[in-house]
Scaffold this active site. Structure first.
Site, mmCIF file in Angstrom:
data_model
loop_
_atom_site.group_PDB
_atom_site.id
_atom_site.type_symbol
_atom_site.label_atom_id
_atom_site.label_comp_id
_atom_site.label_asym_id
_atom_site.label_seq_id
_atom_site.Cartn_x
_atom_site.Cartn_y
_atom_site.Cartn_z
ATOM 1 N N HIS A 246 -0.117 -28.912 -93.269
ATOM 2 C CA HIS A 246 0.096 -27.647 -92.475
ATOM 3 C C HIS A 246 -1.386 -26.791 -92.600
ATOM 4 C CE1 HIS A 246 4.373 -28.886 -92.541
ATOM 5 N NE2 HIS A 246 4.365 -28.289 -91.416
ATOM 6 N N ASN A 247 -2.300 -27.163 -92.170
ATOM 7 C CA ASN A 247 -3.421 -26.575 -92.388
ATOM 8 C C ASN A 247 -4.199 -26.258 -91.209
ATOM 9 O OD1 ASN A 247 -4.908 -29.110 -91.651
ATOM 10 N ND2 ASN A 247 -4.466 -29.921 -93.550
ATOM 11 N N PHE A 248 -5.358 -25.722 -91.118
ATOM 12 C CA PHE A 248 -6.166 -25.365 -89.819
ATOM 13 C C PHE A 248 -6.267 -26.504 -88.930
ATOM 14 C CE2 PHE A 248 -8.490 -22.751 -87.480
ATOM 15 C CZ PHE A 248 -9.803 -23.415 -86.953
ATOM 16 N N HIS A 250 -4.195 -28.956 -88.548
ATOM 17 C CA HIS A 250 -3.078 -28.973 -87.770
ATOM 18 C C HIS A 250 -2.895 -28.029 -86.722
ATOM 19 C CE1 HIS A 250 1.272 -29.354 -86.970
ATOM 20 N NE2 HIS A 250 1.530 -28.283 -87.368
ATOM 21 N N ASP A 287 1.712 -21.627 -87.609
ATOM 22 C CA ASP A 287 2.009 -22.161 -89.066
ATOM 23 C C ASP A 287 1.084 -21.271 -90.179
ATOM 24 O OD1 ASP A 287 2.656 -25.760 -88.561
ATOM 25 O OD2 ASP A 287 4.133 -24.222 -89.308
ATOM 26 N N GLN A 447 8.984 -43.373 -90.210
ATOM 27 C CA GLN A 447 8.586 -42.863 -88.879
ATOM 28 C C GLN A 447 9.207 -43.595 -87.722
ATOM 29 O OE1 GLN A 447 6.885 -40.729 -89.021
ATOM 30 N NE2 GLN A 447 5.195 -40.534 -87.346
#
Ligand code: LUO
Ligand code: ZN
Length: 530
Positions: A246-248, A250, A287, A447
């Site tokens: 959940h970073n930049f 994303h 986020d 998945q």
């Protein structure tokens, strides 16, 4: 109110903290934590001018700028053993006293019961596995610790080299220095779900985000000054954290998918630009300041966010609040030239879209969309609102609609974040979400389940409204399902083969054992040749 001022340095940077003499110890600790821009689980160490480590507390001796304390965000050197004890201490676990208590308990019970009951045996096993986990730091990068994975077989995750959750000043400055020239070819590529985010530096991604606002005419329609858009995106960049998923990047993927869906469905001819601005900006912000621990963790661990938002979508409420903290500042408020009623409409829309990304509301939103589909009408606001929520939800979980070489690394990042969380939950004695438990999850089967039961039903509903998405979004997801189903079968086959070869080895050993016993018996029964 009498206060105390303390002078100290953080990574060589001079800082000073001021707090009331009767300030609670935790508040002093939080003050130092925020000065160090350290995350909730980073470990802080304070040294006095003589170089001795001292406790961070309200009773610290006042000092002067010439005799500073030194504050460090500890990224424990992984070669330091016994690392586990240090980390356990920092997490409030007193591992050795846990073991002493257990030994005492076991001794008493042994005297009375004459044997170690299963429960105590089980507890011993748990304490041993805790020690083992604490001492194998590899997956505890999470606490702001890092392990240099450059040597050996490990493929270093792009996040191991970061030492803290929050972005450093240097990282932020670097992102400002970029004036990427974007060709017409890249502008077109940017509108497709095949776009590969892994090929672009963060600084270049900042420019691509500006291109999206420009090519949708938002700059002209909403009178957004380019320098304000840049400052807005810079603040957004700064507030996404250095965590595996959940970073930049994303944030960019979700925004780029939203941007692609707007073009693929020709949404500009069906919805007004304000709704499109809401959707794109919601994707950018959805986020913000995620720390890699989901709502279940926030609620179970009774974190500050869970407390503040009464366990109601704590993360999504926080992401939205951070977005409007940024938009409250004149220099980064991209809506500052709009009339108040339009600003209110945009704010309402962004809140609705960001809160819709909480997967707890997944079925409710999907069912509402299914119910209005047969009579969907773009002129009805309620219909548009549900569609906007569906579009941001689709964008948020759409990695598998991308080419496999783009999507698969994202699943590795996601599982890394999930495993970090479940490790922490085990250490803290909190409930562990099954599909996050590294000891229970296998990548392909988690998945295939997700694609079959979450992704496809959602995407198929959206394609009912926009048939062109069948080819661009659904087909790649079906291919991904086949890919992971094959991987699942191969894993299953390998497991069966391994079990068979282990059984064969065991029965061979037994046969050998029997044979050698038989031989030795026949040896002893044979007449002596002499
Ligand atoms: C769905 C989701 C929720 C939170 C964080 C990430 C995700 N995403 C994914 N989860 N986003 C993309 C993906 C993806 O490609 N796979 C998965 N896989 C598994 C671990 C999963 O089942 N996730 C999941 C499913 C349902 C749910 O709430 C109903 C939450 C997570
Ligand atoms: Zn997201």
């Amino acid at each position: 109110m009498a206060t105390k001022i303390l002078y100290f340095t953080v990574n060589g940077r001079p800082e000073q903290a001021e707090f009331p003499l009767d300030c609670p110890a935790q508040d002093v600790k939080d003050l130092f934590r925020s000065a160090a821009e350290a995350g909730p689980h980073d470990i802080l160490k304070l040294y006095n001018p003589k170089g001795n480590i001292i406790n961070i507390s309200p009773s610290l001796e006042p000092n002067s700028p010439s005799s500073c304390y030194k504050l460090e965000v500890v990224a424990a050197d992984c070669n330091n053993e016994p690392f586990g004890a240090e980390l356990a201490g920092a997490l409030g676990f007193d591992l050795s006293s846990m073991e002493k208590r257990l030994q005492g308990l076991e001794k008493n019970i042994l005297i009375e019961a004459g044997e170690t009951p299963a429960a105590v045996y089980e507890m011993k096993k748990q304490v041993d596995s805790f020690r083992e986990k604490l001492e194998s730091v590899e997956h505890l990068s999470w606490l702001g610790l890092f392990k240099d994975l450059s040597e050996g077989t490990h493929k270093p995750s792009p996040f191991y080299h970061k030492r803290t959750l929050r972005k450093t000043k240097k990282e932020c400055e670097h992102v400002r220095e970029n004036s990427l020239e974007v060709s017409e070819e890249v502008r077109q590529y940017l509108k497709t779900p095949t776009f590969d985010n892994w090929q672009w530096e963060d600084a270049e991604i900042m420019v691509l985000l500006q291109v999206m606002y420009t090519d949708l005419d938002f700059i002209a329609i909403f009178n957004i000054e380019p320098e304000v858009l840049q400052q807005f995106l810079f603040e957004v960049y700064r507030r996404y954290n250095n965590i595996p998923f959940h970073n930049f990047k994303h944030c960019f993927c979700v925004t780029q998918m939203m941007y692609g869906l707007i073009w693929l469905t020709d949404l500009r001819s069906k919805m007004d630009s304000t709704d499109l601005l809401i959707m794109l900006t919601s994707a950018v912000c959805h986020d913000l300041d995620h720390t890699g621990y989901n709502n279940a963790y926030q609620i179970n661990a009774r974190t500050e966010l869970a407390l503040r938002y009464n366990d109601i979508s704590p993360l999504e409420n926080h992401h939205c609040a951070v977005a409007f903290e940024i938009l409250e500042k004149k220099e980064s408020n991209i809506f500052r030239n709009l009339p108040m009623d339009q600003y209110k409409r945009i704010r309402e829309g962004i809140i609705k879209c960001v809160l819709a990304t909480d997967m707890t509301s997944h079925n409710e939103i999907l069912n509402k969309f299914k119910s209005i589909l047969p009579t969907f009408d773009f002129t009805i606001k309620d219909h548009r609102d549900v569609l906007m929520m569906i579009l941001i939800k689709v964008s948020d979980i759409s990695n598998e609609a991308r080419p496999m070489e783009v999507a698969e690394p994202w699943l590795d990042c996601l599982l890394q974040e999930f495993y970090n969380q479940s490790d922490m939950e085990k250490l803290e004695g909190l409930p562990v979400t099954p599909f996050m438990d590294r000891d229970k999850v296998n990548k392909p089967s988690s998945q295939t389940g997700f694609i079959r039961f979450v992704l496809l039903p959602l995407f198929i509903e959206l394609a009912n409204l926009f048939p062109s998405l069948e080819q661009h979004i659904i087909n790649p997801v079906r291919k991904a399902l086949d890919y992971y189903t094959e991987m699942e079968k191969a894993l299953e086959r390998e497991k069966v083969n391994r079990a068979q070869s282990e059984n064969a080895a065991k029965s061979k050993e037994t046969a050998m054992g029997t044979q050698s016993t038989a031989d030795s018996q026949s040896e002893t029964s044979k007449p002596d040749p002499q």
